[in-house]
Design a protein around this motif. Structure first.
Motif, short mmCIF file in Angstrom:
data_model
loop_
_atom_site.label_atom_id
_atom_site.label_comp_id
_atom_site.label_asym_id
_atom_site.label_seq_id
_atom_site.Cartn_x
_atom_site.Cartn_y
_atom_site.Cartn_z
N MET A 1 21.77 -0.59 6.94
CA MET A 1 20.82 0.15 6.10
C MET A 1 19.63 0.62 6.93
O MET A 1 19.05 -0.15 7.69
N LEU A 2 19.29 1.89 6.81
CA LEU A 2 18.13 2.43 7.51
C LEU A 2 16.87 1.80 6.94
O LEU A 2 16.72 1.66 5.73
N SER A 3 15.95 1.39 7.84
CA SER A 3 14.71 0.77 7.37
C SER A 3 13.56 1.13 8.29
O SER A 3 13.76 1.58 9.42
N ILE A 4 12.35 0.91 7.79
CA ILE A 4 11.13 1.20 8.55
C ILE A 4 10.07 0.18 8.15
O ILE A 4 10.03 -0.28 7.01
N ASP A 5 9.23 -0.18 9.11
CA ASP A 5 8.07 -1.02 8.84
C ASP A 5 6.90 -0.10 8.49
O ASP A 5 6.71 0.94 9.14
N LEU A 6 6.14 -0.45 7.48
CA LEU A 6 4.94 0.31 7.12
C LEU A 6 3.72 -0.52 7.50
O LEU A 6 3.52 -1.61 6.96
N ASN A 7 2.92 -0.02 8.45
CA ASN A 7 1.73 -0.78 8.86
C ASN A 7 0.46 -0.02 8.48
O ASN A 7 0.46 1.20 8.33
N CYS A 8 -0.61 -0.79 8.34
CA CYS A 8 -1.90 -0.20 7.96
C CYS A 8 -3.03 -0.98 8.62
O CYS A 8 -2.96 -2.21 8.70
N ASP A 9 -4.05 -0.27 9.10
CA ASP A 9 -5.22 -0.92 9.69
C ASP A 9 -6.07 -1.51 8.55
O ASP A 9 -6.40 -0.81 7.60
N MET A 10 -6.42 -2.78 8.71
CA MET A 10 -7.10 -3.50 7.64
C MET A 10 -8.33 -4.26 8.18
O MET A 10 -8.51 -4.41 9.38
N GLY A 11 -9.14 -4.73 7.24
CA GLY A 11 -10.31 -5.53 7.61
C GLY A 11 -11.39 -4.71 8.28
O GLY A 11 -12.20 -5.25 9.04
N GLU A 12 -11.41 -3.40 7.98
CA GLU A 12 -12.38 -2.52 8.63
C GLU A 12 -13.50 -2.09 7.67
O GLU A 12 -14.22 -1.14 7.93
N GLY A 13 -13.60 -2.80 6.55
CA GLY A 13 -14.67 -2.51 5.61
C GLY A 13 -14.33 -1.49 4.54
O GLY A 13 -15.21 -1.06 3.79
N MET A 14 -13.05 -1.13 4.46
CA MET A 14 -12.63 -0.18 3.42
C MET A 14 -12.39 -0.93 2.10
O MET A 14 -11.93 -2.07 2.11
N VAL A 15 -12.63 -0.25 1.00
CA VAL A 15 -12.48 -0.90 -0.31
C VAL A 15 -11.02 -0.87 -0.79
O VAL A 15 -10.70 -1.44 -1.83
N THR A 16 -10.15 -0.24 -0.02
CA THR A 16 -8.76 -0.04 -0.46
C THR A 16 -7.80 -1.13 0.00
O THR A 16 -6.62 -1.11 -0.38
N ASP A 17 -8.26 -2.08 0.81
CA ASP A 17 -7.34 -3.07 1.40
C ASP A 17 -6.48 -3.77 0.35
O ASP A 17 -5.25 -3.86 0.49
N THR A 18 -7.11 -4.29 -0.68
CA THR A 18 -6.38 -5.04 -1.70
C THR A 18 -5.34 -4.16 -2.40
O THR A 18 -4.21 -4.60 -2.66
N GLN A 19 -5.69 -2.92 -2.68
CA GLN A 19 -4.79 -2.00 -3.38
C GLN A 19 -3.62 -1.56 -2.50
O GLN A 19 -2.53 -1.28 -3.01
N LEU A 20 -3.83 -1.51 -1.21
CA LEU A 20 -2.78 -1.05 -0.30
C LEU A 20 -1.73 -2.11 0.02
O LEU A 20 -0.58 -1.79 0.32
N MET A 21 -2.12 -3.36 -0.05
CA MET A 21 -1.25 -4.46 0.38
C MET A 21 0.16 -4.44 -0.24
O MET A 21 1.14 -4.70 0.46
N PRO A 22 0.33 -4.12 -1.53
CA PRO A 22 1.68 -4.14 -2.11
C PRO A 22 2.62 -3.09 -1.54
O PRO A 22 3.84 -3.17 -1.74
#
Length: 246
Positions: A1-22
């Motif tokens: 099965m084709l797959s990809i990891d989705l990464n995101c820069d976090m802990g940089e003071g943005m208010v979106t961290d909690t919403q992005l985690m899922p």
């Protein structure tokens, strides 16, 4: 099965961290130099544990004023010390919280410089090999840093970007240029599918070049970051592409 990891820069003071985690599978956590502090590192590690997201260190230049996006000349010893201080700080927090450190991804100007400069890439790879040979290294697909890390036997993940344009040589278009960012969600989604499904990307000149895509970076600081992450997550699932940590 084709797959990809989705990464995101976090802990940089943005208010979106909690919403992005899922919607992501790995996080790159700022280690206090370009952004963040002990408290934000602890909070972000806790979020990663809550959502089953892999934890990565995101070391950059010691320059909060410019958010680590301004080049700073360093000796090899200075670079060694800066990288070690940042990653060790996050590692200590992970150990205390019962979490595992999974990968390293450089931040900002340091990321770009190590991608395009063979000598700097060699220095960074040597430092990581000396201090953290067990950690996965996220680096720009096709970059000097990928090659330098592989040459030392380090495990690597070739990173691609959903919302950045590419030059014919495989490098990202510098942010100082007008066409560096992909402005529409539709165009970004099209680029994501092209990279993940076809292992290629269309450059700013219209040329199609081959690209390795192990992990896809989602920026968490845009005005529509959460909505964009949801849409990428949805279209990948819709196309039968798995989202999983490397």
């Amino acid at each position: 099965m084709l797959s990809i990891d989705l990464n995101c820069d976090m802990g940089e003071g943005m208010v979106t961290d909690t919403q992005l985690m899922p919607y992501i599978s790995s996080a790159n956590i700022a280690c206090g130099f370009h952004a963040g502090d002990e408290q934000t590192m602890c909070q972000t590690v806790a979020l990663c544990l809550q959502h089953g997201v892999a934890i990565g260190a995101h070391p950059g230049f010691k320059d909060k004023t410019n958010f680590g996006r301004k080049p700073i000349p360093l000796s090899e010893m200075e670079l060694f010390e800066w990288i070690q201080q940042q990653i060790d700080a996050l590692q200590q927090i992970c150990t205390a919280m019962g979490a595992a450190l999974h990968h390293i991804k450089l931040h900002g100007a340091l990321y770009n410089m190590a991608s395009a400069d063979a000598d700097l890439a060699g220095m960074v790879a040597k430092i990581i090999h000396t201090l953290y040979p067990h950690l996965l290294v996220y680096a720009l697909s096709g970059s000097y840093l990928i090659a330098a890390c592989k040459a030392l036997g380090l495990r690597t993940a070739s990173e691609v970007f959903a919302d950045r344009t590419y030059q014919d040589n495989g490098q990202l278009t510098p942010r100082t240029e007008a066409n560096a960012l992909i402005e529409t969600t539709a165009a970004a989604l099209q680029q994501v599918l092209e990279m993940v499904q076809n292992k290629q990307v269309t450059t700013v000149s219209g040329k199609k070049i081959t690209i390795a895509a192990d992990t896809l970076c989602l920026h968490g600081d845009g005005a529509h970051a959460v909505d964009f992450a949801k849409k990428i997550h949805h279209i990948l699932k819709q196309k039968g592409i798995g989202i999983q940590t490397l």
